[in-house]
Scaffold this motif. Structure first.
Motif, PDB file in Angstrom:
ATOM      1  N   ARG A  56       0.850  -1.190   0.000  1.00  0.00           N
ATOM      2  CA  ARG A  56       0.000   0.000   0.000  1.00  0.00           C
ATOM      3  C   ARG A  56       0.889   1.244   0.000  1.00  0.00           C
ATOM      4  NH1 ARG A  56      -4.776  -0.455   3.621  1.00  0.00           N
ATOM      5  NH2 ARG A  56      -5.467  -1.548   1.746  1.00  0.00           N
ATOM      6  N   PHE A  57       0.682   2.069  -1.015  1.00  0.00           N
ATOM      7  CA  PHE A  57       1.382   3.341  -1.123  1.00  0.00           C
ATOM      8  C   PHE A  57       0.391   4.451  -0.809  1.00  0.00           C
ATOM      9  CE2 PHE A  57       3.712   0.451  -3.832  1.00  0.00           C
ATOM     10  CZ  PHE A  57       5.041   0.751  -3.536  1.00  0.00           C
ATOM     11  N   ARG A  58       0.848   5.472  -0.092  1.00  0.00           N
ATOM     12  CA  ARG A  58      -0.014   6.616   0.241  1.00  0.00           C
ATOM     13  C   ARG A  58       0.648   7.907  -0.220  1.00  0.00           C
ATOM     14  NH1 ARG A  58      -4.221   5.445   3.507  1.00  0.00           N
ATOM     15  NH2 ARG A  58      -4.127   3.526   4.686  1.00  0.00           N
ATOM     16  N   LEU A  59      -0.177   8.781  -0.739  1.00  0.00           N
ATOM     17  CA  LEU A  59       0.253  10.123  -1.094  1.00  0.00           C
ATOM     18  C   LEU A  59      -0.859  11.056  -0.639  1.00  0.00           C
ATOM     19  CD1 LEU A  59       2.297  11.995  -2.433  1.00  0.00           C
ATOM     20  CD2 LEU A  59       1.105  11.633  -4.589  1.00  0.00           C
ATOM     21  N   GLY A  60      -0.672  11.638   0.540  1.00  0.00           N
ATOM     22  CA  GLY A  60      -1.733  12.460   1.127  1.00  0.00           C
ATOM     23  C   GLY A  60      -2.966  11.606   1.348  1.00  0.00           C
ATOM     24  N   PRO A  61      -4.135  12.063   0.888  1.00  0.00           N
ATOM     25  CA  PRO A  61      -5.361  11.290   1.097  1.00  0.00           C
ATOM     26  C   PRO A  61      -5.526  10.131   0.102  1.00  0.00           C
ATOM     27  CG  PRO A  61      -5.866  13.309  -0.063  1.00  0.00           C
ATOM     28  CD  PRO A  61      -4.393  13.363   0.289  1.00  0.00           C
ATOM     29  N   LEU A  62      -4.646  10.066  -0.892  1.00  0.00           N
ATOM     30  CA  LEU A  62      -4.751   9.015  -1.905  1.00  0.00           C
ATOM     31  C   LEU A  62      -3.982   7.780  -1.477  1.00  0.00           C
ATOM     32  CD1 LEU A  62      -4.089  11.233  -5.034  1.00  0.00           C
ATOM     33  CD2 LEU A  62      -6.309  10.569  -4.076  1.00  0.00           C
TER      34      LEU A  62
END
Length: 151
Positions: A56-62
Motif C-alpha cells: 500500500r502506497f499513500r500520497l496524502g489522502p490518496l
C-alpha cells in the motif's frame, strides 16, 4: 531494463531457527515489510511457496494498492531463503537472505537484485533500500520481543 544490487547485514539477538521459520511464512511479511498490508492466495508446491502480497502506497489522502507476486524458495534449510518478486511496472526484485549463527544470535545478510525500467530508477531504488532497512529493524524488534520471557 536496468539492474542494481545492494545488501545489508545486521545482527538479530535470536537463534537462526526461529528467524528462518518466521521469514518462511508469507503471513509474517505483513508489517515486517512496511508497505505490505496483506498476503493472499498462498500456494505451497514442492520446495516453494507462492503468494500475492499487497503493498500500500499513500500520497496524502490518496492510496494505491500494488499486488505483487512472490515466490519463496528454500535452497538451504534454516540458512538461506530466496524471494522472487514480480511487481506491476516491469519491476522484479530477488532478495536472498542468509542466516549465520553468531554467538547467541544470528548475523542476517539480505542481498537484493532489482531490475526496472530506467525511468523508475530513483523511485524503485529508494523504496527498495528503505524497505530493506525497515524490514531489518522490524525483524530485530520481533525476534527480541519473542525471546523475552513473559512477565
Amino acid at each position: 531494463m536496468s539492474t542494481e544490487q545492494f545488501s545489508h547485514t545486521f545482527r538479530v539477538p535470536a537463534p537462526a531457527g526461529p528467524i528462518y521459520a518466521h521469514l518462511s511464512r508469507p503471513e509474517s511479511y505483513v508489517g515486517l515489510s512496511p508497505l505490505v498490508v496483506a498476503v493472499r492466495d498462498i500456494r505451497r508446491t514442492g520446495d516453494a511457496v507462492s503468494y500475492v502480497a499487497v503493498e500500500r502506497f499513500r500520497l496524502g489522502p490518496l492510496r494505491w494498492d500494488n499486488p505483487i507476486r512472490v515466490t519463496m524458495t528454500f535452497p538451504v534449510p534454516d540458512r538461506r531463503l530466496v524471494s522472487d518478486v514480480h511487481s506491476p511496472g516491469r519491476v522484479r526484485l530477488v532478495a536472498t537472505v542468509e542466516l549465520v549463527a553468531e554467538g547467541g544470535g544470528t548475523q542476517v545478510t539480505e542481498s537484493v537484485t532489482v531490475s526496472f525500467p530506467r525511468p523508475l530508477r530513483s523511485l524503485v531504488l529508494s523504496q527498495a533500500r528503505s524497505v530493506q532497512r525497515a524490514r531489518a529493524r522490524e525483524l530485530v524488534r520481533r525476534m527480541t520481543d519473542a525471546s523475552e520471557p513473559a512477565q
